[in-house]
Design a protein around this motif. Structure first.
Motif, PDB file in Angstrom:
ATOM      1  N   PHE A 353       0.841  -1.210   0.000  1.00 24.18           N
ATOM      2  CA  PHE A 353       0.000   0.000   0.000  1.00 24.18           C
ATOM      3  C   PHE A 353       0.873   1.257   0.000  1.00 24.18           C
ATOM      4  O   PHE A 353       0.607   2.221  -0.739  1.00 24.18           O
ATOM      5  CB  PHE A 353      -0.927  -0.010   1.213  1.00 24.18           C
ATOM      6  N   MET A 354       1.911   1.245   0.822  1.00 22.57           N
ATOM      7  CA  MET A 354       2.793   2.419   0.894  1.00 22.57           C
ATOM      8  C   MET A 354       3.487   2.657  -0.449  1.00 22.57           C
ATOM      9  O   MET A 354       3.677   3.802  -0.877  1.00 22.57           O
ATOM     10  CB  MET A 354       3.842   2.215   1.997  1.00 22.57           C
ATOM     11  N   LEU A 355       3.849   1.558  -1.123  1.00 18.32           N
ATOM     12  CA  LEU A 355       4.499   1.688  -2.427  1.00 18.32           C
ATOM     13  C   LEU A 355       3.529   2.260  -3.466  1.00 18.32           C
ATOM     14  O   LEU A 355       3.899   3.107  -4.291  1.00 18.32           O
ATOM     15  CB  LEU A 355       5.020   0.320  -2.885  1.00 18.32           C
ATOM     16  N   SER A 356       2.283   1.815  -3.404  1.00 20.63           N
ATOM     17  CA  SER A 356       1.265   2.334  -4.335  1.00 20.63           C
ATOM     18  C   SER A 356       1.019   3.827  -4.102  1.00 20.63           C
ATOM     19  O   SER A 356       0.834   4.615  -5.045  1.00 20.63           O
ATOM     20  CB  SER A 356      -0.051   1.556  -4.168  1.00 20.63           C
ATOM     21  N   LEU A 357       1.026   4.176  -2.827  1.00 15.32           N
ATOM     22  CA  LEU A 357       0.824   5.593  -2.494  1.00 15.32           C
ATOM     23  C   LEU A 357       1.962   6.444  -3.047  1.00 15.32           C
ATOM     24  O   LEU A 357       1.755   7.540  -3.596  1.00 15.32           O
ATOM     25  CB  LEU A 357       0.712   5.748  -0.973  1.00 15.32           C
ATOM     26  N   TYR A 358       3.171   5.942  -2.931  1.00 13.96           N
ATOM     27  CA  TYR A 358       4.339   6.660  -3.479  1.00 13.96           C
ATOM     28  C   TYR A 358       4.226   6.823  -4.997  1.00 13.96           C
ATOM     29  O   TYR A 358       4.460   7.903  -5.547  1.00 13.96           O
ATOM     30  CB  TYR A 358       5.617   5.907  -3.118  1.00 13.96           C
ATOM     31  N   LYS A 359       3.866   5.723  -5.696  1.00 12.72           N
ATOM     32  CA  LYS A 359       3.772   5.768  -7.160  1.00 12.72           C
ATOM     33  C   LYS A 359       2.686   6.757  -7.625  1.00 12.72           C
ATOM     34  O   LYS A 359       2.795   7.365  -8.696  1.00 12.72           O
ATOM     35  CB  LYS A 359       3.471   4.377  -7.706  1.00 12.72           C
ATOM     36  N   THR A 360       1.656   6.911  -6.781  1.00 14.62           N
ATOM     37  CA  THR A 360       0.583   7.852  -7.133  1.00 14.62           C
ATOM     38  C   THR A 360       1.052   9.301  -7.019  1.00 14.62           C
ATOM     39  O   THR A 360       0.680  10.164  -7.833  1.00 14.62           O
ATOM     40  CB  THR A 360      -0.644   7.622  -6.234  1.00 14.62           C
ATOM     41  N   LEU A 361       1.895   9.575  -6.019  1.00 18.49           N
ATOM     42  CA  LEU A 361       2.285  10.962  -5.726  1.00 18.49           C
ATOM     43  C   LEU A 361       3.597  11.385  -6.389  1.00 18.49           C
ATOM     44  O   LEU A 361       3.921  12.569  -6.433  1.00 18.49           O
ATOM     45  CB  LEU A 361       2.404  11.159  -4.204  1.00 18.49           C
ATOM     46  N   ARG A 362       4.341  10.464  -6.929  1.00 13.57           N
ATOM     47  CA  ARG A 362       5.660  10.786  -7.466  1.00 13.57           C
ATOM     48  C   ARG A 362       5.563  11.652  -8.731  1.00 13.57           C
ATOM     49  O   ARG A 362       4.522  11.720  -9.383  1.00 13.57           O
ATOM     50  CB  ARG A 362       6.426   9.502  -7.803  1.00 13.57           C
ATOM     51  N   GLU A 363       6.650  12.352  -9.080  1.00 15.89           N
ATOM     52  CA  GLU A 363       6.759  13.115 -10.320  1.00 15.89           C
ATOM     53  C   GLU A 363       6.726  12.163 -11.507  1.00 15.89           C
ATOM     54  O   GLU A 363       7.274  11.049 -11.439  1.00 15.89           O
ATOM     55  CB  GLU A 363       8.062  13.909 -10.355  1.00 15.89           C
ATOM     56  N   ASP A 364       6.122  12.590 -12.605  1.00 15.32           N
ATOM     57  CA  ASP A 364       5.996  11.743 -13.788  1.00 15.32           C
ATOM     58  C   ASP A 364       7.287  11.789 -14.596  1.00 15.32           C
ATOM     59  O   ASP A 364       7.445  12.604 -15.509  1.00 15.32           O
ATOM     60  CB  ASP A 364       4.817  12.218 -14.638  1.00 15.32           C
ATOM     61  N   ILE A 365       8.201  10.909 -14.203  1.00 19.40           N
ATOM     62  CA  ILE A 365       9.506  10.872 -14.864  1.00 19.40           C
ATOM     63  C   ILE A 365      10.106   9.479 -14.662  1.00 19.40           C
ATOM     64  O   ILE A 365       9.902   8.854 -13.604  1.00 19.40           O
ATOM     65  CB  ILE A 365      10.446  11.969 -14.293  1.00 19.40           C
ATOM     66  N   PRO A 366      10.815   8.955 -15.662  1.00 18.61           N
ATOM     67  CA  PRO A 366      11.405   7.603 -15.503  1.00 18.61           C
ATOM     68  C   PRO A 366      12.360   7.536 -14.313  1.00 18.61           C
ATOM     69  O   PRO A 366      13.085   8.491 -14.019  1.00 18.61           O
ATOM     70  CB  PRO A 366      12.143   7.389 -16.827  1.00 18.61           C
ATOM     71  N   GLU A 367      12.340   6.396 -13.647  1.00 18.33           N
ATOM     72  CA  GLU A 367      13.183   6.214 -12.460  1.00 18.33           C
ATOM     73  C   GLU A 367      14.663   6.101 -12.814  1.00 18.33           C
ATOM     74  O   GLU A 367      15.530   6.343 -11.974  1.00 18.33           O
ATOM     75  CB  GLU A 367      12.748   4.944 -11.707  1.00 18.33           C
ATOM     76  N   ASP A 368      14.966   5.732 -14.068  1.00 17.06           N
ATOM     77  CA  ASP A 368      16.366   5.486 -14.438  1.00 17.06           C
ATOM     78  C   ASP A 368      17.064   6.736 -14.961  1.00 17.06           C
ATOM     79  O   ASP A 368      18.087   6.653 -15.632  1.00 17.06           O
ATOM     80  CB  ASP A 368      16.451   4.374 -15.479  1.00 17.06           C
ATOM     81  N   GLY A 369      16.448   7.924 -14.693  1.00 19.80           N
ATOM     82  CA  GLY A 369      17.089   9.164 -15.124  1.00 19.80           C
ATOM     83  C   GLY A 369      18.462   9.331 -14.491  1.00 19.80           C
ATOM     84  O   GLY A 369      18.682   8.946 -13.338  1.00 19.80           O
ATOM     85  N   ILE A 370      19.389   9.952 -15.261  1.00 23.07           N
ATOM     86  CA  ILE A 370      20.772  10.095 -14.773  1.00 23.07           C
ATOM     87  C   ILE A 370      20.947  11.445 -14.101  1.00 23.07           C
ATOM     88  O   ILE A 370      20.553  12.484 -14.635  1.00 23.07           O
ATOM     89  CB  ILE A 370      21.768   9.969 -15.937  1.00 23.07           C
TER      90      ILE A 370
END
Length: 700
Positions: A353-370
């Motif tokens: 649930f906590m992970l889902s909440l994070y994914k909902t609120l995070r900035e819309d950008i790929p995680e593998d950005g350098i």
């Protein structure tokens, strides 16, 4: 009446003989345009038309006087004066249509100067036949009827002085005469005088005393008006001489400069202007140098700047995502949320649930950005601001600065070349001549002050006699009403006075209505004034409609008097308040506007009035207009050309500089132009005339 042809011979700068043809075609091609820069001779041409028509009467003289002679001597071309005898002249052909037949009159004024003696010769021809002395007198009387001096300033006006015709109080009576003549009402005064003669009573009775009091007051008022007019004319003559002397001084200075001489004061002005140009260039160089060091490299690397901007944005988002993920991975946060949900005992917060909440609120950008910049938030914001500055930098301003630098260098080079071609001189002849002119100018200015004081006294006397006349007139009118019961002449006089007043009111109302329409067509401001009215003294009063408190106005009358209030709010507003038959409440009245207009607004105001008067005139006379747009700004010039000059009825002759009516203005007027002339000042101080040409080229 139309002007057909004008010939100048040795008049002013027009050395030799020069002819202007004014062939206009009704309403289709009614404008003749004469172009000339300042000093080319436009005003000389303008004055010559008037001078040929009237002679000494032009200046308000009753006979040929020494002052008139001096004016003509100054008008004769300077080079011709070196010969003896010197001859000069003006020939004017006019077409007069009387409804039955068309006749061409040729007025020929010629002057011969021998030593200090000037002789004028006047000849008038009708359809080629020379008029006798008696016929010339009849023609002069006829000319004074169809275009009398009162109409003069209406049809022949200088754009720089046109507002004087309306705004100078001294012209109130002249404007009244012009108005009556435009409406063909000028004969009413003569008829009224004859009727008044027929109503005279037996000497000694009470009615006779009232009549005598009225006649005395009327004569005193007429005398006061005449003295006032003469005083005003004297003041005008002195001012004309002042203007002529100032022109002579300017010409003296110009001639000295023309032959290489320059005063020390003007030499210092050259040096000052060069220093100002150098200071301007230093400032421009500093701007360009700073831009070259701090801005240009980044402007060149605009693609790299955009990539850097994107990377900074990416890293900021990644940083915020990382912080958010760390927060939601913290077991303490999960425990705290579980405690908050105590009312829901069967709800368990899982890691998923906590992970889902994070994914909902995070900035819309790929995680593998350098992330390779890894700078602080403050540094990132500062760097983004600089990128924005460089990306939006006005590069055109640098190009403009470069052009200004080149222009300044060229101007400085030109100034230095002018200085190299001159020398600082101390010419005794020049100084003596200028000193003499300045002494005469000072004496005339002192005389002008005396004339102004005299004019003020005559004006005060005129106001006093006007008040006495009005009181005597009211008594006289009351006597006529009483007498009209048994006297037919008295009844006729009363009826005629009423008819005259009704016609006055009718034409005045037409002019007032037309003015409002014409003024708003010419002016860009919408809130300057609401309109005008013409008061009983024929003063033009501008007004704005305003709401007033009647009780406050009545209180002002008690404190300051009726005359004070009438002069402040205007005659018409005062009368409306007096007639409202109320001592309180609020009403809307036309409040007099103190005419603190700019020079251009003054000219537009008078042009709108002229246009309104032209709409009601009963006879066609030509308009001759010098410096038509002298005081008009660029915003209003097209309005004036389209809505004033193109709309004037009858023949229109315009004398303009290239700054007033330029090529754009010429194209606006071209459908109405029948012919053009260009007059140019030559190096030998004479004027050349080119038919069919205007500034910058030949007009087909």
């Amino acid at each position: 009446m139309k002007i057909k042809q004008l010939t100048l011979n040795n008049i002013g700068s027009f050395a030799g003989e020069h002819t202007f043809l004014f062939q206009t075609d009704g309403t289709q091609k009614q404008i003749v345009l004469i172009g000339g820069r300042n000093g080319a001779g436009k005003t000389t041409l303008f004055d010559s038309i008037r001078l040929c028509l009237y002679g000494y009467k032009l200046y308000g003289y009753r006979q040929n006087s020494q002052t008139y002679t001096n004016k003509i001597k100054r008008l004769i071309n300077d080079k011709v004066k070196t010969t003896s005898p010197a001859t000069a002249g003006i020939v004017l052909q006019i077409l007069i249509e009387d409804g039955y037949a068309n006749s061409i009159f040729e007025i020929n004024r010629e002057w011969t100067l021998s030593g200090n003696t000037l002789k004028e010769n006047l000849c008038v021809y009708k359809d080629g036949d020379l008029l006798s002395t008696e016929q010339m007198q009849d023609f002069d009387n006829y000319l004074m009827q169809i275009i009398p001096p009162a109409l003069f300033n209406f049809h022949f006006f200088d754009g720089e002085k046109v507002s004087n015709f309306v705004f100078d109080r001294a012209n109130g009576q002249a404007f009244r005469k012009a108005f009556l003549q435009i409406c063909s009402l000028d004969t009413f005064d003569l008829i009224e005088e004859q009727l008044r003669y027929n109503t005279r009573t037996t000497k000694g009775d009470s009615q006779s005393l009232v009549e005598e009091e009225y006649e005395t007051a009327r004569e005193k008022r007429a005398k006061a008006k005449e003295e006032y007019t003469f005083a005003f004319q004297r003041m005008e003559n002195v001012q004309e001489e002042i203007d002529a002397l100032q022109d002579q001084i300017a010409l003296l200075d110009e001639n000295m400069r023309k032959y290489g001489g320059i005063e020390n004061h003007n030499w210092k002005l050259y040096e000052k202007e060069i220093q100002e140009e150098e200071a301007k260039r230093n400032e421009l160089r500093h701007i360009l140098k700073t831009a070259a060091n701090d801005v240009i490299p980044f402007v060149i690397l605009k693609e790299q700047l955009e990539a850097l901007k994107i990377q900074l944005t990416v890293e900021e988002k990644l940083k915020r995502n990382r912080l958010l993920k760390d927060k939601f991975s913290d077991p303490h946060l999960k425990e705290k949320l579980q405690q908050e949900l105590v009312d829901f005992p069967y709800t368990e917060i899982s890691d998923r649930f906590m992970l889902s909440l994070y994914k909902t609120l995070r900035e819309d950008i790929p995680e593998d950005g350098i992330e390779f910049l890894k700078i602080s938030e403050n540094d990132s914001m500062e760097l983004l601001a600089k990128i924005h500055h460089y990306q939006n930098y006005d590069v055109q301003s640098l190009l403009d600065a470069e052009k200004s630098l080149e222009k300044s260098l060229a101007h400085t080079k030109e100034l230095r070349a002018q200085m190299d071609s001159k020398e600082v001189i101390d010419s005794n002849y020049y100084l003596l001549q200028k000193n003499e002119l300045l002494m005469r100018l000072d004496a005339l200015r002192q005389q002008s002050l005396v004339e102004k004081d005299c004019l003020f006294q005559k004006e005060s006397m005129l106001q006093t006699t006007e008040k006495v006349y009005q009181k005597a007139y009211e008594k006289y009118r009351a006597m006529l009403k009483e007498k009209s019961v048994s006297d037919m002449a008295a009844r006729a006089l009363l009826a005629f006075s009423e008819l005259k007043q009704n016609l006055y009111t009718k034409y005045i109302s037409q002019v007032e209505d037309a003015f409002s329409r014409n003024f708003h067509n010419l002016i860009s401001k919408t809130d300057l004034i609401d309109g005008i009215y013409i008061d009983s003294a024929f003063e033009i009063v501008a007004y704005k409609m305003q709401e007033v408190d009647v009780s406050h106005v009545l209180k002002q009358i008690q404190e300051y008097g009726k005359e004070y209030l009438r002069s402040n709010i205007g005659e018409r507003a005062y009368k409306i308040i007096q007639d409202c038959n109320s001592s309180n409440g609020k009403i809307i009245v036309p409040i007099k506007v103190e005419q603190h207009f700019s020079a251009g607004e003054h000219q537009i105001f008078v042009m709108a009035l002229y246009q309104s008067l032209a709409e009601i005139r009963t006879s066609e006379l030509p308009f001759v207009i010098d410096t038509p747009l002298a005081r008009i700004d660029s915003e209003h010039r097209r309005n004036i050309l389209v809505n004033f000059f193109s709309q004037l009825p009858g023949q229109v002759i315009i004398l303009s500089t290239d700054e007033e009516i330029n090529n754009e203005g010429l194209s606006v007027l071209s459908p109405k132009i029948s012919d053009v002339y260009l007059i140019e000042h030559q190096e030998n101080s004479t004027t050349s005339v080119h038919k069919g040409s205007y500034f910058k080229g030949v007009i087909a």
